[in-house]
Motif scaffolding. Sequence first.
Motif, PDB file in Angstrom:
ATOM      1  N   LEU A  63      29.961 -10.592  50.963  1.00  0.00           N
ATOM      2  CA  LEU A  63      29.771  -9.363  50.193  1.00  0.00           C
ATOM      3  C   LEU A  63      29.411  -9.721  48.762  1.00  0.00           C
ATOM      4  N   GLU A  65      28.393  -7.645  44.739  1.00  0.00           N
ATOM      5  CA  GLU A  65      28.708  -6.515  43.861  1.00  0.00           C
ATOM      6  C   GLU A  65      30.225  -6.427  43.686  1.00  0.00           C
ATOM      7  N   SER A  66      30.663  -6.695  42.476  1.00  0.00           N
ATOM      8  CA  SER A  66      32.092  -6.864  42.204  1.00  0.00           C
ATOM      9  C   SER A  66      32.920  -5.627  42.525  1.00  0.00           C
ATOM     10  N   ASN A  67      32.438  -4.433  42.147  1.00  0.00           N
ATOM     11  CA  ASN A  67      33.223  -3.236  42.440  1.00  0.00           C
ATOM     12  C   ASN A  67      33.340  -3.003  43.938  1.00  0.00           C
ATOM     13  N   THR A  68      32.273  -3.304  44.669  1.00  0.00           N
ATOM     14  CA  THR A  68      32.314  -3.173  46.123  1.00  0.00           C
ATOM     15  C   THR A  68      33.318  -4.150  46.725  1.00  0.00           C
ATOM     16  N   ARG A  71      36.823  -2.837  46.107  1.00  0.00           N
ATOM     17  CA  ARG A  71      37.135  -1.738  47.025  1.00  0.00           C
ATOM     18  C   ARG A  71      37.413  -2.268  48.434  1.00  0.00           C
ATOM     19  N   TYR A  72      36.620  -3.212  48.869  1.00  0.00           N
ATOM     20  CA  TYR A  72      36.795  -3.775  50.207  1.00  0.00           C
ATOM     21  C   TYR A  72      38.165  -4.443  50.341  1.00  0.00           C
ATOM     22  N   GLU A  94      37.454   5.832  41.443  1.00  0.00           N
ATOM     23  CA  GLU A  94      36.065   5.385  41.498  1.00  0.00           C
ATOM     24  C   GLU A  94      35.233   5.968  40.367  1.00  0.00           C
ATOM     25  N   ASP A  98      32.852   3.642  38.200  1.00  0.00           N
ATOM     26  CA  ASP A  98      31.431   3.952  37.992  1.00  0.00           C
ATOM     27  C   ASP A  98      31.119   4.120  36.509  1.00  0.00           C
TER      28      ASP A  98
END
Length: 214
Positions: A63, A65-68, A71-72, A94, A98
Motif C-alpha cells: 500500500l 499514501e500515508s493516510n490510506t 486508515r488500513y 477523516e 483531509d
Amino acid sequence: MLKILGRTSSINVRKVLWTAHELNLEFIHEDQWGNTESLKQLNYLKLNPNALIPVLIHDQGALWESNTICRYLAATTQHENILPTDPLARAEVEKWMDWQSAELNPAWRAAFMALIRRDPFYLQHYELVESSIVLWNEKMLILDSVLAQNKTTKNHYDYLCGEYFTLADIVVTLSIQRWLLTPLNRPNTPFLIDYYHRMINRPAALKCIDPNTA
C-alpha cells in the motif's frame, strides 16, 4: 510481518510509524528507503510507481499514501477509538486528515522548502515564502480556535475530535511540530501549544518521533 518502508525524516513515514505504535503492531521498519536506497529502483517502483514514501508491505501486497496506510492499519485492528466505525464519527476524523493534506500542506510548502530545506527556487522567490508564512499561520490559528472550543466546552475535550485519541491527532500533531521547528514569526496559539505537548509525549510518539525533526 508488516514492513514500513521509508526514511524517518519524512513526516509521512512518521505518521505511519506512530500509528503502528499506537496500535501495538509488530512490524519491521526499513529506514534506508529514501536514504541509502533510491526510490527510483525498479523493485521499489513496483511497490509504489510514484517513487514516494512510505510504503506498507502486508500479506496481500503493498500500500502507498500515508493516510490510506494509517486508515488500513486502524481498520484491520478494529481499533474503534483511533478510527471510529460509526459513519459520522469516522467522517469527523477523516475531515481533519483531509484538511491536513489538502489545506495545510499546500500552505506551508514554500515556507518550509525555503526555510528548512533551503531550496534554491524558493529562496529566489521570497514573495512566495512570505505568502506561505501568512497562510500557514492562518491555518494554525484555525486549529488553535478549534482546540480552544474543545477545551472550553462543558465536555472539556482533550483531543481534536472529542474524547478519544484518533488518527486526526497524529497527522495534525506532526504538522504542528513542523510549524514550530520552522524559523518564522508565529502568532500566539496557547491551546495549540498545550495540545501539541500532550500529544507528542504519548508513549507511542516517544518511540518514533524525534522532537527536533521538522
